[in-house]
Structure formats: C-alpha cells, structure tokens
Design an enzyme around this catalytic site. Structure first.
Site, mmCIF file in Angstrom:
data_model
loop_
_atom_site.group_PDB
_atom_site.id
_atom_site.type_symbol
_atom_site.label_atom_id
_atom_site.label_comp_id
_atom_site.label_asym_id
_atom_site.label_seq_id
_atom_site.Cartn_x
_atom_site.Cartn_y
_atom_site.Cartn_z
ATOM 1 N N HIS A 65 -7.052 8.378 -10.632
ATOM 2 C CA HIS A 65 -7.469 8.064 -9.296
ATOM 3 C C HIS A 65 -6.258 8.695 -8.372
ATOM 4 O O HIS A 65 -5.034 8.985 -8.611
ATOM 5 C CB HIS A 65 -7.333 6.490 -9.138
ATOM 6 C CG HIS A 65 -6.025 5.888 -9.342
ATOM 7 N ND1 HIS A 65 -5.654 5.570 -10.682
ATOM 8 C CD2 HIS A 65 -5.293 5.396 -8.652
ATOM 9 C CE1 HIS A 65 -4.581 4.954 -10.596
ATOM 10 N NE2 HIS A 65 -4.151 4.776 -9.204
ATOM 11 N N CYS A 211 1.177 -0.468 -6.522
ATOM 12 C CA CYS A 211 1.602 0.763 -7.161
ATOM 13 C C CYS A 211 1.427 1.845 -6.051
ATOM 14 O O CYS A 211 0.965 1.511 -4.868
ATOM 15 C CB CYS A 211 0.470 1.002 -8.313
ATOM 16 S SG CYS A 211 -1.194 1.142 -7.398
#
Length: 701
Positions: A65, A211
C-alpha cells in the site's frame, strides 16, 4: 466501499511469483479503470513503501500500500495466489494480497473506510471466506460487506463450507457499514474484556498504534490488540494515530489504565501523557503478530512495579526531548546544541544590525560616540551608529546565553543563573566562546550535583530560589576566575592568532573542510559546529579579515544544497517525484536565504546520492570563497546581504560553481542507479527509483 473495489479489481487466480509482479498485476487493473494515471510512477511509490518495511503479515496476508500522486481516488484491488507470494511475513508466503492505493490528498472519510478493511483482515472468519469464495464478483461483495450478494454467489459446499461465508458476513458487513457512512470516529477505539463486577475490575491497557502510511498497519495492530484483550479478559483502548484522524484518548482513561503499549513506527505524539505507567514499546508489526505476548508482558511489568519516568516534565529539557537510554556522548551533544540553538537568534539579529550599520555609515562608525550623547535624526551616520551599537549590545549576550542554556539543557531552570554568570565571567576574562562552553558545562554539572544531595523537607522550598543559585554561582565563579579561566583564555587567543595567520593553501583547505561540514547533515550537529565556529570569529566589535572570510565561506557552502536540488528538479524533473519537484520550487527561496534545511526532503529520500553530492559542491564553494577573498560581516541573510559582502561578484560565482557541481553529480548518480523491480528506468517516469538499501524514506507518507 462500493466504489473502491469491483469485480474488475479482483484476480482470484493471481499467477505472479514475486511481490513486485503481484503489485504490477493488480495495479494494471487500477490503471484500466482510470484509478491510477501513471503505472510506473505508482509502482515506484509502492516499492518505496515496501522498502521501508515489509507488508507481509502472519496468516498468509500481503498488504502492499502507499499514498501516491498518481492515484485519482482511494482504490482497493484483491488477488488470491495458489502458490503463495513472499511479502516478508515470518510465517511464510501470502495467498491473499490486497493492494491499497490512496491519493496524497485523500479525505478522512475514504481513509477511514480503508482503515476499517485493514481491521477486518485480522478476522479469521473474514479471511477464510475470501479463500473459499468462487468468483470475482462474490469476492468483491464480501470485501464490500454486501451480505446478500456474497451469500448468493458463495460456492457450493463441494467447493467450500457454506458456513464459512455465513460466519464471515458480519465481519465483512462492518466494512460495508463504513462505506455507508457509518465509519467509526477516527482515533480512539477499544473493547471491554469482561464485565466489571462489584469490587473487581479487569486489567486496563491503553495503547497507541501508528505506521508510516497510516492506512493499514496502524488499524490492524489496533484490531489485533483489541482481539487479544478480549481473549485475555483485559480492557484495551487504542489510540490510532493514522491517516483517518488522531483523537487523543480521554485523560481519565489514561489515568485509569494499568499499563501502556506503544506499537508504532512513527514517534508517538504527546508521549508524555502516558508517563509513570508500566510500558511496552515495540514496532507496529509486533502489535499485529504478537498482541497476546505484549499484553502478557505489560501485565508482568505491572506486577513487578516497573514503570516509565514519573513525568516527562520532571526531567531536564534534553531528557524530555530524548530517550532514557541515550549515552553520555549523545546527551553532551544535545546539551551543547541546546546552548547553540538559543544563541543563534542573537547572532543573527546582532550580526545583521552591525552589518546594516556598516552599510549605512561605513566602517568608521565603530569609533562613533554613544548615540545617547550624539544622535542627529537627519544624519545617516547617526542611524548607522545606532544600529551598530544595538547590534553590539546583542552580541554581548552571545557567550552568556550560550553558557546559560547549555546549563539549562543539563539541569533545567536552576542551571540558568550559574550558567549566565559563568558566561559573563568568560567575557570578562577574554575566554570567549570556549570559555562559554566550559562555563555552561560546569554550571550544569554543579547544579546536578547539588540536586542529588538529600535536603531536609523544611528547606526544600528555598532550594531553587536561594540555595542552588547562591552555591552554584559561587562555585562556577571560583572555577572560572581561579582554576580554568586563564588556560581557556590562552587557548582562545591561540585559536584567534591561528585564524588570523591563515593564508594561501591553508585557508583554501579550511574553506573546503567547512564546506563539507555545512553540507554533511544540513542543519544538524556537524553543520551547527561549522556555523558556530564561523560566528564565533565575527562576534566581536572588530573581527579579523580571516574571521570574515570564514563566515563568508560557511554561508556560501550552506546555500549550495537547496539551490542545487532546486536546479536539479528544474533541469531533470523526471528523475524526481511530483512532491520533490514541488519541494524544489521552495528550495530556491530557502537556499537563497541560507536555510540549508531546504535540501532535507531530498536527502531523506535518497541520502546516498544527495548528501555526498552536496558535500562535494559545498567543498568547492567553500574553497573558492576563501580563494577569492570574499568577506562577510553578517552571520546570516543569504543573497539578501550580498551588498555587505567583500568581492560580491566572485562570491556569487563560488556559489554558482558549487551549485552546478552538486546538480551534475546528483543527476548523474540518479541516472546511473539501478531501479527497484517494478519501478521505471531512470528518467522514464515521474516516480523515484531507489534500491532497497538506500531508500529509507517513503515517497508518499
């Protein structure tokens, strides 16, 4: 989520054998639907994110991603591999691959939906249903949460157990609920492990997950911790610091918690809120893969009474900005940088005032009488003298401020008084900046020693106001006047004489060395050492010619990296991402203003090419500036103080030469590099290409 994934974005027979090939196969489906505008640029962004941290998860899941300027709208593609594809998960290859694409400016609603999907990937029933589903439309329906469609198109019992799809429907439905505008509020989520009974309550944990991209791992870690909490009978409340928003946990919830878990790959925002509690601090993937172990670990720490520092505000400024495990060398550097950071504004203001005074009234104004005794409103010389004398007063604070704030970094506010006193003594005995450094360290050390002494309770109230300032100032004053002052003053004089005697090759080599230092870390400690060395030489009423040459060389070299990056993005824009090209436009102004930090985005993305190239260009500029004999009385200002520079034309040539050298090296190195698999060849697209070893920062965070 109906517009995020359709049957055209599903491949149930994904034949790719590498993660790069898998990402390409799924990305091609996005391109075909107009969701991605530049395949190669998008794949480069995916590869850069993958290089930062593998996206494989336990349970056979891969979630490549990224955020990318080449994505038109948030999109999800799904592939199922019979052979499995290695995405770096500890338990082996992934058979379920989700490619998540988000535009750089995606709105919170869309990102919340993607985050909801990330949570569902931690649901075993949901992933089991995806492994057994028979066609692309049914798979897309499961992911969207279209229960009726999913059940209607689920395979017969001969292909898969129908109960699996039925059981997965509630899990998938929550993702669909998000698509219908029912996404949960971003930030805090939680679960109660057990119902609280009278006189007894479950163990309570607060957690923070984050993250680099904030799309997938952040929310998967939160879901994993909450699930593990339910199994262990523990209350877990999670603050997700991700792309879908950041809502701080209620202070009452934090206060009531028995332990803290940080599962993060970015710095925890407002970390001091959680001080004073048993804490486990790990990376975000540990929060996904080892949630049960983390809960057991924090419970064990609580049972043993292990807690973090009672309150971040109780430490020194350096301790509050760093980690408890930092070594003495790191702390010493931070103490010194604390003093330098507070001193620099005095250097800039005082130096520019003095330089402007000279520009208005000429160098003879340094002999002008006090403007209190003689000031004529209509005379330029009087205004020049006024500015010169104000600048001189500002310069008078440099050494005391340096010493005072070094001591402040070591011992907090009690260090200010002895630090300033020691710095003032350093000026009195002509010990200069070296004296200020020593005085600051002495003051901080003396105060820290006094604070370790056990004091009776009745006296503690007067310690910070009377006792510590009195004793520490007396001790520092004694040491500066009687013990260390004279040797330091002699050392300062020797250094000044050496600088004044620099000529020819020695001066050129010094200019090259200072240029290398200015471009090594772009505003970091090494850069600041070179800058402080230069400003120390001109921080007197009558600086030597050598000191002004050094100041000129340092400022010229510091302008090179951002100007060179701006030029490189102009002449070879296809070697840089869209974001870097935008940063290049700002770098023109930052470089011209002598703000070396303007090159940091480029150095962070490609350090092995940008930093060495910048150092070579900086060395060339520093050496040429010294060769041309350019001088500078102002410590800052960039091209805006060119009228105050000696030999300004040659000075600009020195800057231009270094800028061209750095630009040429960066372009050559970026052209010759090996592309990441799946990334475009050098110069063929807009996305950056970098090897896994040297690409440490994401292109789109």
């Amino acid at each position: 989520m109906s517009d995020m994934i359709t049957a055209d974005l599903v491949d149930l027979d994904l034949s790719a054998d590498t993660k790069e090939a898998a990402a390409r196969a799924l990305a091609e489906r996005m391109v075909a639907l107009g969701r991605v505008t530049d395949l190669e640029g998008f794949l480069a962004d995916v590869a850069a994110r993958e290089a930062q941290m593998p996206t494989g998860l336990d349970g056979g899941i891969g979630i490549p991603h990224c955020r990318s300027a080449h994505v038109t709208e948030p999109t999800l593609a799904f592939g199922r591999s019979a052979a499995g594809i290695d995405f770096g998960a500890p338990d082996g290859p992934a058979d379920l691959v989700f490619l998540i694409a988000a535009p750089t400016g995606a709105d919170d609603a869309h990102l919340t939906i993607l985050s909801s999907l990330a949570r569902q990937l931690m649901n075993a029933e949901f992933t089991s249903a995806l492994r057994s589903v028979g066609d692309a439309a049914a798979a897309a329906a499961l992911i969207r949460g279209d229960e009726a469609t999913a059940d209607a198109k689920a395979p017969a019992a001969g292909t898969a157990d129908a109960s699996q799809d039925t059981a997965a429907a509630p899990a998938a439905a929550s993702a669909g609920a998000a698509a219908a505008g029912k996404a949960p509020e971003p930030g805090a989520t939680g679960t109660a492990g057990t119902e609280e009974t009278e006189g007894e309550r479950p163990f309570r944990i607060v957690a923070v997950t984050s993250c680099p991209t904030g799309i997938a791992h952040t929310y998967m870690a939160a879901e994993s911790l909450e699930n593990a909490g339910r199994e262990a009978g523990v209350e877990v409340v999670v603050e997700t610091q991700g792309s879908a928003g950041f809502a701080r946990l209620d202070p009452a919830v934090i206060a009531a918690a028995d332990g803290v878990i940080f599962a993060h790959d970015l710095p925890v925002r407002d970390k001091d809120r959680f001080a004073g509690k048993p804490t486990v601090d790990v990376g975000v993937k540990a929060g996904i893969n080892r949630a049960g172990e983390l809960i057991a670990e924090v419970r064990g720490k609580a049972a043993r009474g292990e807690v973090t520092a009672a309150a971040a505000a109780g430490g020194t400024p350096v301790e509050r900005a760093g980690e408890a495990s930092e070594g003495y060398g790191t702390k010493l550097r931070k103490w010194l940088m604390s003093g330098v950071s507070y001193m620099v504004p005095f250097v800039a203001a005082g130096g520019l005032l003095i330089a402007i005074g000279f520009a208005i009234g000429g160098y003879q104004i340094k002999s002008a009488p006090s403007v209190m005794d003689h000031f004529v409103w209509t005379q330029a010389d009087s205004w020049g003298a006024l500015l010169f004398q104000i600048g001189g007063v500002a310069f008078g604070f440099l050494v005391p401020v340096l010493a005072g704030y070094i001591a402040y970094g070591m011992a907090d506010r009690p260090g200010l008084v002895p630090g300033f006193v020691g710095g003032a003594i350093a000026l009195t005995i002509n010990a200069g900046f070296l004296g200020g450094l020593v005085a600051g360290l002495l003051a901080g050390g003396v105060v820290m020693a006094i604070q370790k002494v056990r004091i009776p309770a009745p006296m503690r109230g007067i310690m910070p106001v009377v006792v510590i300032p009195l004793i520490s100032s007396a001790v520092v004053g004694f040491l500066m006047f009687v013990v260390v002052g004279k040797p330091i003053a002699s050392g300062q004089k020797a250094m000044t004489d050496w600088l004044n005697g620099l000529t020819g090759t020695n001066a050129v080599l010094l200019g090259a060395l200072l240029g290398l230092m200015m471009c090594f870390d772009l505003g970091g400690p090494v850069n600041k050492v070179a800058y402080t060395f230069a400003t120390a030489g001109i921080a007197v009423s009558s600086p030597s010619d050598s000191a002004m040459k050094i100041m000129a060389a340092v400022m010229a070299a510091g302008m090179v990296p951002p100007l060179a990056m701006a030029l490189a993005t102009t002449v070879r824009g296809k070697l840089f991402t869209q974001a870097e090209r935008e940063n290049g436009k700002a770098a023109w102004i930052l470089g011209a203003s002598f703000i070396s930090e303007g090159a940091i985005p480029f150095a962070a993305a490609d350090p092995l090419r940008v930093i060495p190239s910048s150092m070579v260009g900086g060395a060339v500029t520093g050496a040429l500036s010294m060769t041309f004999g350019a001088t500078l009385r102002a410590p800052h200002g960039g091209i805006f103080v060119v009228p105050l520079i000696g030999n300004p034309f040659l000075y600009l040539i020195a800057i231009a030469a270094g800028m061209c050298v750095t630009t040429a090296l960066v372009v050559a190195l970026k052209t010759l590099r090996k592309p990441v698999p799946g990334a475009p060849a050098a110069g063929a697209g807009e996305g950056p290409q970098a090897t896994r070893a040297d690409r440490k920062q994401p292109v789109a965070a």
